[in-house]
Write an enzyme that holds these catalytic residues in place. Structure first.
Site, short mmCIF file in Angstrom:
data_model
loop_
_atom_site.label_atom_id
_atom_site.label_comp_id
_atom_site.label_asym_id
_atom_site.label_seq_id
_atom_site.Cartn_x
_atom_site.Cartn_y
_atom_site.Cartn_z
N TYR A 156 0.72 -1.32 0.11
CA TYR A 156 0.15 0.08 0.04
C TYR A 156 0.75 1.38 -0.05
CZ TYR A 156 -3.46 -3.56 1.03
OH TYR A 156 -4.25 -4.60 0.79
N ASP A 187 5.50 -7.66 -1.00
CA ASP A 187 4.25 -8.03 -1.81
C ASP A 187 4.45 -8.06 -3.43
OD1 ASP A 187 1.19 -7.67 -2.34
OD2 ASP A 187 1.21 -7.83 -0.38
N ASP A 188 3.45 -8.10 -4.04
CA ASP A 188 3.17 -8.08 -5.47
C ASP A 188 4.45 -6.98 -5.93
OD1 ASP A 188 2.81 -8.53 -8.35
OD2 ASP A 188 0.85 -7.62 -7.71
N LYS A 294 2.03 -14.92 1.98
CA LYS A 294 0.66 -14.32 1.65
C LYS A 294 -0.02 -14.97 0.56
CE LYS A 294 -1.66 -9.90 0.69
NZ LYS A 294 -1.22 -8.31 0.87
N ASP A 296 -2.29 -15.24 -2.55
CA ASP A 296 -3.40 -14.26 -3.01
C ASP A 296 -4.00 -14.78 -4.04
OD1 ASP A 296 -4.75 -11.78 -2.87
OD2 ASP A 296 -3.04 -10.60 -3.11
N CYS A 338 -5.62 -14.86 0.86
CA CYS A 338 -6.21 -13.54 0.37
C CYS A 338 -6.94 -13.74 -0.74
CB CYS A 338 -5.16 -12.47 0.16
SG CYS A 338 -5.52 -10.62 0.13
N ARG A 353 -7.46 -13.02 5.14
CA ARG A 353 -8.12 -11.59 4.68
C ARG A 353 -9.41 -11.65 4.81
NH1 ARG A 353 -7.34 -7.35 1.34
NH2 ARG A 353 -5.45 -7.28 1.85
N ASP A 357 -9.43 -4.73 0.26
CA ASP A 357 -8.24 -4.05 0.63
C ASP A 357 -8.74 -2.65 1.28
OD1 ASP A 357 -7.25 -6.01 -0.87
OD2 ASP A 357 -5.79 -4.52 -2.07
C1 9PG Z 1 -1.30 -7.31 -5.00
C2 9PG Z 1 -2.56 -7.05 -3.99
C3 9PG Z 1 -2.19 -6.81 -2.65
C4 9PG Z 1 -3.31 -6.76 -1.88
C5 9PG Z 1 -4.44 -7.96 -2.20
C6 9PG Z 1 -4.48 -8.14 -3.62
O1 9PG Z 1 -9.97 -6.94 -8.44
N1 9PG Z 1 -9.89 -6.73 -6.83
O2 9PG Z 1 -11.09 -7.27 -6.37
C7 9PG Z 1 -8.63 -7.01 -6.23
C8 9PG Z 1 -8.91 -6.89 -5.06
C9 9PG Z 1 -7.70 -6.93 -4.29
C10 9PG Z 1 -6.33 -6.72 -4.90
C11 9PG Z 1 -6.25 -6.81 -6.11
C12 9PG Z 1 -7.60 -6.83 -6.84
O3 9PG Z 1 -5.17 -6.71 -3.99
O4 9PG Z 1 -5.62 -7.83 -1.47
O5 9PG Z 1 -3.02 -6.72 -0.45
O6 9PG Z 1 -1.58 -7.95 -2.33
O7 9PG Z 1 -3.43 -8.00 -4.56
O8 9PG Z 1 -1.61 -7.23 -6.37
#
Ligand code: 9PG
Length: 504
Positions: A156, A187-188, A294, A296, A338, A353, A357
């Protein structure tokens, strides 16, 4: 508990007096507490249906009809009512629908997967009964509930522009400031592509395997993000192993959801080679020095599609993939899910989660109102949903997402920052922050320290009142998620009961 394929009940209650508590399918899907006669929104856009919900059991989109996954509660004005909850979710998705009838309420329960027991109880105390039934599901699935951790996460503040040096810089500052983080989680953004986890992105300025050593020296447990069930159409993974991809009825690899600039493929987690790949992947990153993962976009493993083993249910297929990751990472690894089917993950993940977010803004109202989508990143969406899933601590450590304490590069007001902090306190699960630590002043650091203080989960005081369509009245304080001051609490604010006594 009897094993039903379909059951239904007619409740002798006027629909206009009943409130309904629902929970969406996965981490980002809405959970709400609403008058039964209200409208349950369904996102207009298909990719949001795939990425924020179960496309096979969407929200109704109809006034007076509420759909919920795993559990549901109907609340009368006296606080009593009815609660339904699946007994086990390891192989079966349990679907609930409550429908406002003529002077009564019709509830139906259907299942996808092998029939499994459900509990259905009339109760004088909906809160207590819901907690008890959720806990029963947790016990039946051997829920893992290790102690909560305090996590710094790169997403973030740096998003996909994260660098190895930026993470280290923050870790050094955290040590110098004696901030009580347990985990520093990358993270990503470190990887060459979605699916190509083992190769570095050129922009990362290093390789993810080079981070754990220095993080350990600074006193932190290294954490890493993966989206292990997805593969970008442009990835080497998808090009080299097209037979690993989940397919549609037409035999073509499915394109599902939409992120990182386009749709993604999902892996077929019933394919033996996929399971080997997932086990090896988790073992490899563990070997790099990451005992905290994590995981995801896990919904990818449970999408509807044609699988290598057609006899396995979607929940079962999802769990096979998750089990492979657990086997590779090790019994003692800490796995945070997540974007994950919530109940089907119990027993394999340590934390989850439980909402969308958090973002450095209160909300994108137009997206919610005009596109019917409250699953996207915003402080309002995160609070609304994570608070309405307070009982999830019986399933794993809940992760309501990060605190945002910075005032620069954030549109959140002081009230809104306080509401996020209040959410972390009442949920009582993981504590996370993503603020760049260098820029924080004394006031911001004080709030950060407060957000990192562990607390036991709180309980709602009532489900018959709320300030917004969510669970807002807790033992330790009250949230006002509405757009206007109410009960002595400003819009978007939180008041702890220590400061305000029963003003609502
Ligand atoms: C990394 C992120 C972070 C974050 C995760 C996730 O489209 N969507 O609904 C959507 C929701 C969350 C999101 C991405 C797309 O973020 O929750 O903490 O790790 O991926 O890309």
């Amino acid at each position: 508990m009897d094993p039903p394929a379909l059951r239904s009940w007619t409740l002798p209650a006027p629909p206009e007096e009943v409130r309904v508590l629902v929970s969406g399918y996965q981490s980002w899907s809405e959970a709400e507490l609403r008058p039964l006669t209200d409208l349950q929104s369904v996102p207009l856009m298909r990719w949001r249906q795939e990425q924020g919900h179960d496309p096979a059991f969407l929200p109704s989109g109809e006034a007076g009809v509420w759909r919920s996954h795993t559990l549901i509660a109907l609340v009368r004005p006296d606080g009593g009512g009815w609660v339904g909850c699946a007994g086990n979710a390891a192989a079966t998705f349990t679907h609930w629908e409550a429908r406002a009838g003529n002077g009564n309420v019709e509830v139906t329960c259907t299942q996808e997967g092998p029939p499994t027991g459900v509990a259905w109880e009339e109760t004088g105390d909906v809160i207590g009964t819901l907690e008890a039934l959720a806990a029963r599901l947790g016990q039946a699935m051997n829920a893992r509930t290790p102690p909560p951790l305090r996590v710094w996460c790169s997403w973030y503040s740096y998003y996909r522009d994260v660098t190895l040096e930026a993470v280290l810089q923050n870790a050094r500052l955290a040590r110098d400031l004696r901030l009580p983080f347990d985990v520093f989680q990358l993270d990503d953004g470190f990887q060459a592509g979605i699916g190509d986890w083992l190769d570095a992105s050129p922009g990362f300025g290093g390789h993810a395997r080079d981070l754990p050593g220095p993080l350990r020296e600074l006193g932190f447990t290294p954490g890493l993000w993966l989206a292990p069930f997805l593969a970008a159409p442009t990835s080497r993974l998808a090009a080299e192993h097209p037979e690993w991809l989940l397919r549609g009825e037409d035999g073509q690899p499915l394109l599902a959801g939409h992120n990182w600039g386009g749709p993604n493929h999902a892996l077929d987690t019933t394919h033996p080679e996929v399971l080997t790949w997932l086990r090896d992947l988790a073992a490899t990153v563990r070997g790099w020095g990451y005992p905290y993962l994590k995981l995801d976009f896990l919904f990818g493993g449970a999408l509807p599609g044609v699988r290598h083993d057609p006899a396995v249910s979607r929940a079962g297929a999802y769990r096979m993939g998750l089990q492979a990751l657990r086997d590779g990472a090790g019994e003692d690894a800490f796995l945070l899910g997540c974007g994950a089917p919530l109940a089907a993950s119990v027993g394999l993940l340590d934390a989850m989660r439980t909402g969308p977010d958090v973002a450095p803004l209160w909300e994108e109202e137009s997206r919610r109102l005009w596109l019917g989508d409250a699953t996207g990143p915003s402080a309002r969406n995160a609070l609304h949903t994570a608070l309405s899933r307070w009982y999830a601590h019986a399933w794993y450590q809940p992760d309501p997402d990060v605190a945002i304490v910075r005032r620069e590069r954030s549109l959140l007001t002081e009230e809104e920052r306080g509401a996020v902090a209040g959410m972390l306190d009442v949920i009582g699960g993981l504590r996370a922050s993503s603020d760049p630590l260098g820029g924080l002043d004394g006031r911001e650091l004080a709030l950060l320290r407060r957000c990192l203080e562990l607390s036991p989960p709180d309980r709602p005081r009532t489900l018959t009142h709320s300030l917004g369509g969510a669970v807002t009245h807790f033992g330790r304080g009250t949230f006002n998620l509405t757009q206007t001051a109410a009960g002595g609490i400003p819009a978007h604010g939180y008041r702890s009961r220590e400061v305000s006594h029963d003003r609502d």
